[in-house]
Each structure stands twice: as C-alpha cells, then as structure tokens.
Enzyme design. Structure first.
Site, PDB file in Angstrom:
ATOM      1  N   ASP A  93       4.859  -5.483  -0.146  1.00 29.62           N
ATOM      2  CA  ASP A  93       4.091  -6.187   0.899  1.00 29.62           C
ATOM      3  C   ASP A  93       2.761  -5.516   1.221  1.00 29.62           C
ATOM      4  OD1 ASP A  93       5.750  -4.126   1.937  1.00 29.62           O
ATOM      5  OD2 ASP A  93       5.608  -4.928   3.958  1.00 29.62           O
ATOM      6  N   GLU A 150       8.284  -3.956   3.824  1.00 26.46           N
ATOM      7  CA  GLU A 150       8.517  -2.567   4.237  1.00 26.46           C
ATOM      8  C   GLU A 150       7.758  -2.248   5.511  1.00 26.46           C
ATOM      9  OE1 GLU A 150       7.961   1.445   5.073  1.00 26.46           O
ATOM     10  OE2 GLU A 150       6.283   0.299   4.273  1.00 26.46           O
ATOM     11  N   GLU A 151       6.637  -2.948   5.722  1.00 27.54           N
ATOM     12  CA  GLU A 151       5.717  -2.580   6.806  1.00 27.54           C
ATOM     13  C   GLU A 151       6.144  -3.103   8.172  1.00 27.54           C
ATOM     14  OE1 GLU A 151       3.416  -0.515   6.441  1.00 27.54           O
ATOM     15  OE2 GLU A 151       2.606  -0.610   4.410  1.00 27.54           O
ATOM     16  N   HIS A 376      -3.411   2.724   5.202  1.00 26.29           N
ATOM     17  CA  HIS A 376      -3.650   1.729   6.258  1.00 26.29           C
ATOM     18  C   HIS A 376      -5.116   1.693   6.699  1.00 26.29           C
ATOM     19  CE1 HIS A 376       0.881   1.331   7.506  1.00 26.29           C
ATOM     20  NE2 HIS A 376       0.730   1.611   6.226  1.00 26.29           N
TER      21      HIS A 376
HETATM   22 NI    NI Z   1       3.619   2.248   2.363  1.00 25.82          NI
END
Ligand code: NI
Length: 404
Positions: A93, A150-151, A376
């Site tokens: 993702d 996962e996020e 990020h």
């Molecule tokens: Ni990651």
C-alpha cells in the site's frame, strides 16, 4: 541438521544464480517498481495494484495465485522435496501524500504516493517469485503474501493472519523493509525486540467558551490542552525509567475559530510507542492521571480514549541468526550490521503471533540520488540497487529457511 558449510554453499549457489540472471532481472525489478510507484493506492484501496501483481505472478507459471482478501495476493510454490512451509511477506500500500519528487515516473494518482518504499518491497517479492517459479524443484512450500493495508491500523496483516487460513501450517516467516537511513547495500538485522507497539490516544478537553477579553469567566481548553501536552512529556522523562523505551507524541491539536473567542473544546490526538508489555499496560493510566489532574486543577472536563495498535515486533533469535548468516554471504561482513530498535510500528508483528520469524532492513540511501529523505516524506525515494540486495536476501533466506 545441515552443517554451516552446506548452508553457505547453498546460499553461494543461489547468489551465483542471481548473478547470472542479473541484468535481465534488475531491469525487470526497476520496471515493476516504477510501475507501482506511478500507480499508488492507499490502504484497502489496492485494487489495481493487486490486479497488476496477480497478473505478473500468473505470467511466471509454476505458482498457485489466489486472493484471500479483495486487495491482497498470495502466490504459492509447492515443491516435491520435503521441507518447511516458509512465508515471505511484502506490503503493497501507498500513503495519502502528494509527491514532491521530480523524476519521470511520478505518482499519477494525485494525493497518493509510495513514500515508504512498499513499491520496492513489492518488486523485490515479485523478483523472488520469478526465481522461485523458475527453480526446477523446491524444498517444502513457499508462500509469498503481497499484503494490503500496512499503513492503517488495524491493517492487512491482522486480517490475513486472524481471518484467513494464510498461516495454517506455516513454520517460519520473514519480511523486509527498505530503510532510507541506511546506505544502499547494507543489511540490518537484530534478534529480539525490533519495532515498537504503536498505540493511539484521543483526547477532548471540555472547557467553557467565552470572550477572549474575559478569560476569567471562561474555562480555556487551549490553555488546559497546552498544559496536558507538555505534562505528558513528564511521564516519559520523570515517570518511567530511562531504560524503558517510551515515546508519547501529541500530533494533533485542534481548537478555536478566531482571535476574540475562547472555544469550549480542544481536540488532541497522538501516539504512544513502547516495547515492554508491562509498560504498555500501564501507559493508559499514566496518561489519564496527568489528564485528570490538569483538567481538575483548571475546572475543565475531558473525554479520553486509548486505542491499542499493533503488537511490538519481536524477532525470533534463531531466525534472526539465519538472516544474519545469509547477509554475511550476500553482502559481506562490512555491510551486515545489527539493526537499531525503532519506535516505529509494523503489522508484520501479527505474523509473529502464529509462527517464529524475523524482520530485517535493507538500506536504500544513496546521497548522489538524494534517497536519504525519511520515510513518509513527500520526496522519499530509494536507490533501486537496493532491490537487487532485497531479492538476494529474500531468495537465499527462503532456501535456507525451507531446510529448517
Ligand atoms: Ni513502510
């Protein structure tokens, strides 16, 4: 049990096989990664991503390809020789971030970006799948899970591990994360506690609104909230041993509308990171004690919710040692380092509830390519040479772990 020399020979042979395939495979890895980078999809929305992955896997042949959830993909290679059932995982993702890079293969989905390297993880596991699909036989069974979400907590790992049969019969698991703070080509692995439990807090300070010129007639939730934010840090610095890792970060503070009005409420959100289960268990009360005391002192009330996130990620010592041995063969002693534990969280920990395993890092930093931005960040990117290291590590680890 096989002796170390036999293991090393196997890893060496797998590395040689990779070297022979290298130019073609490397180009393919870059193609996969750039396609994924251009078409990022956020957690639980990975429909095109999953379709692309499934299509690539089906094209390889020799793999059983299925979908246990709408946006994840599972590829299985069954061998005829006895061996362990090994699970390798890549997360697929992206993040709700607007990309600020300037290369040619920018995100084509406005507001979404592969800013954590999951495009690279996916390309790496596709590379492993291709090598495995071309291998004449295999020991035991290899499952490769391309995991969604996962996020976002609770994420895709929780769903796959606790609501599907993915982990039935799995003997050992592994997965990796690219790391922009480590030089490309470096592999970092550590036994034991590796990544923190990421919990969330939600606080509303309930004051009493009024005219900003007469604060004595109001209960100012901004002033109270500011006290809460700073006093929460005393839990970390004065309430908990310096040897017990704990982070409390208030990341959201929303209140008010204009200059001359004291609002009646303030909203705060934040994250609490820890490794130790005992400390994690105490954290909700330690935070509420501060909140209650400050609100009482200033005549405010509060609402408070503590939301437990992923479990801490604790590597199995034996599997971590196997990965370290593999790293020594693949990247050499100078590029094999002991990973530092991190307060970041990772839903890979869910797999470790069901089977022993270990998670490791592959460096992706190359200052010449400006790939040292933190994960990020809107300018996050990777040195694609790390894709090769990732495939070498995963493929050699799969061979070694299948033998037990
Ligand atoms: Ni990651």
């Amino acid at each position: 049990m096989l002796c170390g020399m036999t293991h090393n020979l196997e890893i060496q042979q797998s590395t040689e096989r990779l070297t022979a395939l290298e130019p073609q495979l490397l180009a393919q890895l870059v193609t996969w990664r750039r396609h994924l980078h251009q078409h990022p999809e956020v957690s639980f929305q990975e429909h095109q991503t999953a379709a692309y992955i499934a299509g690539e896997l089906r094209g390889m042949g020799g793999l059983e390809v299925s979908q246990l959830t709408p946006t994840s993909v599972l590829a299985v290679r069954k061998g005829t020789r006895p061996g362990k059932t090994v699970l390798l995982r890549a997360d697929i993702d992206a993040l709700p971030i607007t990309e600020e890079n300037s290369f040619a293969y920018l995100s084509q989905n406005p507001g979404s970006m592969h800013a954590c390297g999951h495009d690279g993880h996916t390309a790496i596991l596709l590379g492993v799948a291709r090598l495995v699909s071309e291998a004449s036989d295999w020991d035991g069974e290899l499952r490769m899970i391309f995991q969604h979400a996962e996020e976002q907590s609770p994420g895709g790992a929780e769903e796959l591990v606790f609501a599907t049969a993915l982990m039935d019969g799995v003997d050992v698991v592994s997965g990796l994360h690219l790391n922009s703070q480590l030089p490309a080509g470096v592999v970092a692995v550590k036994p034991g506690a590796f990544m923190a439990a990421p919990d969330n807090i939600y606080i509303t300070i309930l004051g009493r609104g009024g005219h900003a010129a007469h604060p004595e007639e109001a209960v100012d939730p901004i002033a109270v909230g500011a006290q809460v934010v700073s006093n929460l840090q005393y839990i970390v610095s004065r309430g908990v041993s310096a040897l017990d890792a704990l982070v409390i970060s208030v990341t959201y503070f929303q209140a008010g509308t204009t200059t001359n009005v004291i609002p009646d409420r303030a909203e705060l959100k934040g994250t609490v990171r820890s490794f130790d289960p005992g400390l994690r268990g105490r954290a909700p009360d330690l935070i509420e004690r501060v909140l209650r005391g400050i609100c009482e002192a200033h005549g405010a009330r509060y609402e408070y919710r503590y939301e437990a996130g992923y479990r801490p990620l604790i590597n199995d010592d034996g599997v971590a040692e196997v990965l370290r041995q593999v790293a020594l063969e693949v990247v050499g002693e100078e590029r094999t380092v002991v990973a530092k534990p991190t307060m970041g969280g990772e839903d890979f920990s869910a797999y470790l509830e069901k089977a022993p395993g270990a998670y490791f890092n592959v460096g992706s930093r190359n200052d010449a390519l400006e790939s040292g931005f933190p994960h990020h960040h809107p300018r996050f990117t990777i040195d694609e040479a790390a894709l090769r290291t990732g495939v070498q590590m995963m493929y050699a680890a799969a061979i070694r772990l299948a033998k037990g």
